[in-house]
Motif scaffolding. Sequence first.
Motif, PDB file in Angstrom:
ATOM      1  N   ARG A  62       0.864  -1.189   0.000  1.00  0.00           N
ATOM      2  CA  ARG A  62       0.000   0.000   0.000  1.00  0.00           C
ATOM      3  C   ARG A  62       0.892   1.228   0.000  1.00  0.00           C
ATOM      4  O   ARG A  62       1.891   1.290   0.700  1.00  0.00           O
ATOM      5  CB  ARG A  62      -0.898   0.017   1.242  1.00  0.00           C
ATOM      6  CG  ARG A  62      -1.806   1.236   1.273  1.00  0.00           C
ATOM      7  CD  ARG A  62      -2.922   1.199   2.276  1.00  0.00           C
ATOM      8  NE  ARG A  62      -2.581   0.705   3.592  1.00  0.00           N
ATOM      9  CZ  ARG A  62      -3.233   1.041   4.693  1.00  0.00           C
ATOM     10  NH1 ARG A  62      -4.242   1.886   4.636  1.00  0.00           N
ATOM     11  NH2 ARG A  62      -2.883   0.536   5.846  1.00  0.00           N
ATOM     12  N   LEU A  89       2.092  -0.066  -4.692  1.00  0.00           N
ATOM     13  CA  LEU A  89       0.975  -0.936  -5.021  1.00  0.00           C
ATOM     14  C   LEU A  89       0.730  -0.906  -6.524  1.00  0.00           C
ATOM     15  O   LEU A  89       0.475  -1.932  -7.150  1.00  0.00           O
ATOM     16  CB  LEU A  89      -0.280  -0.503  -4.259  1.00  0.00           C
ATOM     17  CG  LEU A  89      -1.573  -1.233  -4.632  1.00  0.00           C
ATOM     18  CD1 LEU A  89      -1.467  -2.708  -4.290  1.00  0.00           C
ATOM     19  CD2 LEU A  89      -2.756  -0.609  -3.928  1.00  0.00           C
ATOM     20  N   CYS A 112       2.017   3.649   4.273  1.00  0.00           N
ATOM     21  CA  CYS A 112       2.675   2.653   3.426  1.00  0.00           C
ATOM     22  C   CYS A 112       2.763   1.326   4.166  1.00  0.00           C
ATOM     23  O   CYS A 112       3.085   1.288   5.351  1.00  0.00           O
ATOM     24  CB  CYS A 112       4.091   3.104   3.071  1.00  0.00           C
ATOM     25  SG  CYS A 112       4.115   4.545   2.011  1.00  0.00           S
TER      26      CYS A 112
END
Length: 167
Positions: A62, A89, A112
């Motif tokens: 992410r 991502l 993140c």
Amino acid sequence: MPIKDQRGFFCRFFCAEESKEVGFNKCVAQINHSHTLRKGAVRGLHFQYPPHVEAKIVSCLRGEVFDVAVDIRKGSPTFLRWHGEILSLDNRKNLLIPEGFAHGFQALTENCEMIYLHSEPFHAQAEGGLHVNDPSLGIVWPVELTEISERDCTHPFISQNFEGITL
């Protein structure tokens, strides 16, 4: 490469055979997952001393990070040189951090998440680190450094007699 359809995507995250082809020829001994809240925060630069040197495969689940590997292998022609890659991502890149390299990353976005596949379990007595702002490394971090852990701030700058680690 991801296989996409109306539901989303499917992709293989890890394959032992493919990983051997790029130099990760050991078993996965540990999997770690990190969440970094703020843009600009840095984790690293971490490594383990012999006999617990480790290879890692890292991926961003992410957000977006600038991931860095620094060669600390004694006698290496690329000794103390660093390499950085943007992992996200969106680009779904994995990065192999070979044995004998220090590793760290900077969050380029908020929230993140990273996953790390390690060839060795963590051994506290073998833990080592380099300072992320060491001028002898000259790492060019993409955004202003906003946070570094207390532990990572105590990593030393490289001394003139640092020869690296022997694998």
